[in-house]
Design a protein around this motif. Structure first.
Motif, PDB file in Angstrom:
ATOM      1  N   CYS A 113      22.729  56.943  -3.149  1.00 31.71           N
ATOM      2  CA  CYS A 113      22.431  58.133  -3.043  1.00 31.71           C
ATOM      3  C   CYS A 113      23.165  59.070  -4.022  1.00 31.71           C
ATOM      4  O   CYS A 113      23.941  58.493  -4.755  1.00 31.71           O
ATOM      5  CB  CYS A 113      22.681  58.728  -1.438  1.00 31.71           C
ATOM      6  SG  CYS A 113      24.337  59.307  -1.330  1.00 31.71           S
ATOM      7  N   CYS A 123      28.277  54.005  -6.304  1.00 30.17           N
ATOM      8  CA  CYS A 123      27.497  53.366  -5.454  1.00 30.17           C
ATOM      9  C   CYS A 123      25.907  53.828  -6.081  1.00 30.17           C
ATOM     10  O   CYS A 123      25.815  55.071  -6.229  1.00 30.17           O
ATOM     11  CB  CYS A 123      27.878  53.911  -3.978  1.00 30.17           C
ATOM     12  SG  CYS A 123      26.376  53.679  -2.954  1.00 30.17           S
ATOM     13  N   CYS A 141      30.444  55.160   2.807  1.00 31.12           N
ATOM     14  CA  CYS A 141      29.903  55.421   4.234  1.00 31.12           C
ATOM     15  C   CYS A 141      29.255  53.642   4.487  1.00 31.12           C
ATOM     16  O   CYS A 141      29.331  52.936   3.766  1.00 31.12           O
ATOM     17  CB  CYS A 141      28.589  56.203   4.077  1.00 31.12           C
ATOM     18  SG  CYS A 141      27.034  55.546   3.414  1.00 31.12           S
ATOM     19  N   CYS A 156      29.125  58.083  -4.912  1.00 30.15           N
ATOM     20  CA  CYS A 156      30.769  57.658  -4.604  1.00 30.15           C
ATOM     21  C   CYS A 156      31.208  56.521  -5.461  1.00 30.15           C
ATOM     22  O   CYS A 156      30.478  55.454  -5.930  1.00 30.15           O
ATOM     23  CB  CYS A 156      30.925  57.022  -3.170  1.00 30.15           C
ATOM     24  SG  CYS A 156      30.490  58.154  -1.867  1.00 30.15           S
TER      25      CYS A 156
END
Ligand code: SF4
Length: 205
Positions: free
Chosen positions: A70, A67, A102, A74
Motif C-alpha cells: 500500500c 513493502c 501491518c 513501510c
C-alpha cells in the motif's frame, strides 16, 4: 449478577466471565502445556525468540526495500542466504514505520516463498475447459494484438457534440498491489496514451 462475579452453571443463570476470571481461566488452560507451564512459572520466552531470530538471519545479506502492498510504503529489510530469501521484517531505521509492519506487510515473505505461486503463463482458448502452458513471448504478442484490435474497433475521437475526447471505453486497466509506484506511474502513462480512461489500482494511484 455483576460482570466480575464467579461463573455459574447452576440455577439457570447466564454464564458471565469477568476480566479477572478470564485471565485466571486462561492461565489454568495454558498450564496444561509445556509452554503454558513455563509462562505460568513466570519464565519469559523473549530471549529464546530473539536468539532463534538471530540464528535465522546469521550470516544473511541484508537488503533494504519497501513493502509493495500500500501507499504507506513501510521500509523493510530483506535477509538472503545464497540468494534465497530467509526473512523479511520491518526496518527499524524507518521514520514512519519504525520497524513495524501491518499483518499484510508481515506476511510479505510468502509473496516470494510460496509453493502456490504461479510461475508459468497459462492460456485458456475460447470455449476450452482446460488451461495450456504457453510461452511468455507468445502471450505478450497475443495481448498486444487484442489491445490493438479492441482500441481500433472502439476508439472515439469526438463526442456527438463535437468535443474532442480521443478515448476508448472498451478497456479497463487494473493494477495490482505488488506493483511499485514507479511501475504504476509508467503503466498509467501507457494506458492514458492509448486512450484508456478507466484506470484503477488497489493501492497506489
Ligand atoms: S501494507 Fe502494511 S506494511 Fe505494507 S506498506 Fe501498507 S501499512 Fe506498511
Amino acid at each position: 449478577m455483576s460482570r466480575t462475579s464467579p461463573t455459574s452453571c447452576a440455577g439457570g443463570d447466564d454464564m458471565q466471565v469477568g476480566r479477572r476470571d478470564f485471565l485466571r481461566l486462561t492461565a489454568s488452560a495454558g498450564a496444561g502445556t509445556a509452554i503454558g507451564g513455563l509462562v505460568g512459572l513466570g519464565v519469559t520466552l523473549a530471549p529464546a525468540e530473539a536468539r532463534a531470530q538471530e540464528l535465522r538471519i546469521k550470516d544473511a545479506k541484508t537488503t533494504p526495500s519497501i513493502c509493495p502492498f500500500c501507499s504507506v510504503g513501510c521500509a523493510t529489510l530483506i535477509h538472503t542466504v545464497d540468494g534465497k530469501i530467509v526473512n523479511i521484517e520491518g526496518d527499524p531505521r524507518s521514520p514512519h514505520n519504525e520497524g513495524t509492519l501491518c499483518p499484510k506487510g508481515a506476511a510479505i515473505y510468502q509473496l516470494h516463498m510460496n509453493p502456490n505461486r504461479a510461475t508459468k503463463v497459462l492460456h485458456r482458448k475460447p470455449g476450452a475447459s482446460d488451461w495450456d502452458v504457453v510461452e511468455l513471448e507468445w502471450a505478450m504478442d497475443r495481448v498486444a494484438e487484442l489491445i490493438k484490435q479492441t482500441r481500433d474497433e472502439t476508439f472515439i475521437e469526438k463526442l456527438p457534440n463535437g468535443k474532442l475526447v480521443n478515448m476508448t471505453p472498451a478497456m479497463f486497466a487494473l493494477g495490482g498491489a505488488t506493483l511499485d509506484n514507479e511501475f504504476n506511474h509508467v503503466c498509467q502513462k501507457f494506458w492514458r496514451g492509448l486512450g484508456v480512461v478507466a484506470i484503477e489500482n488497489q493501492a497506489r494511484i
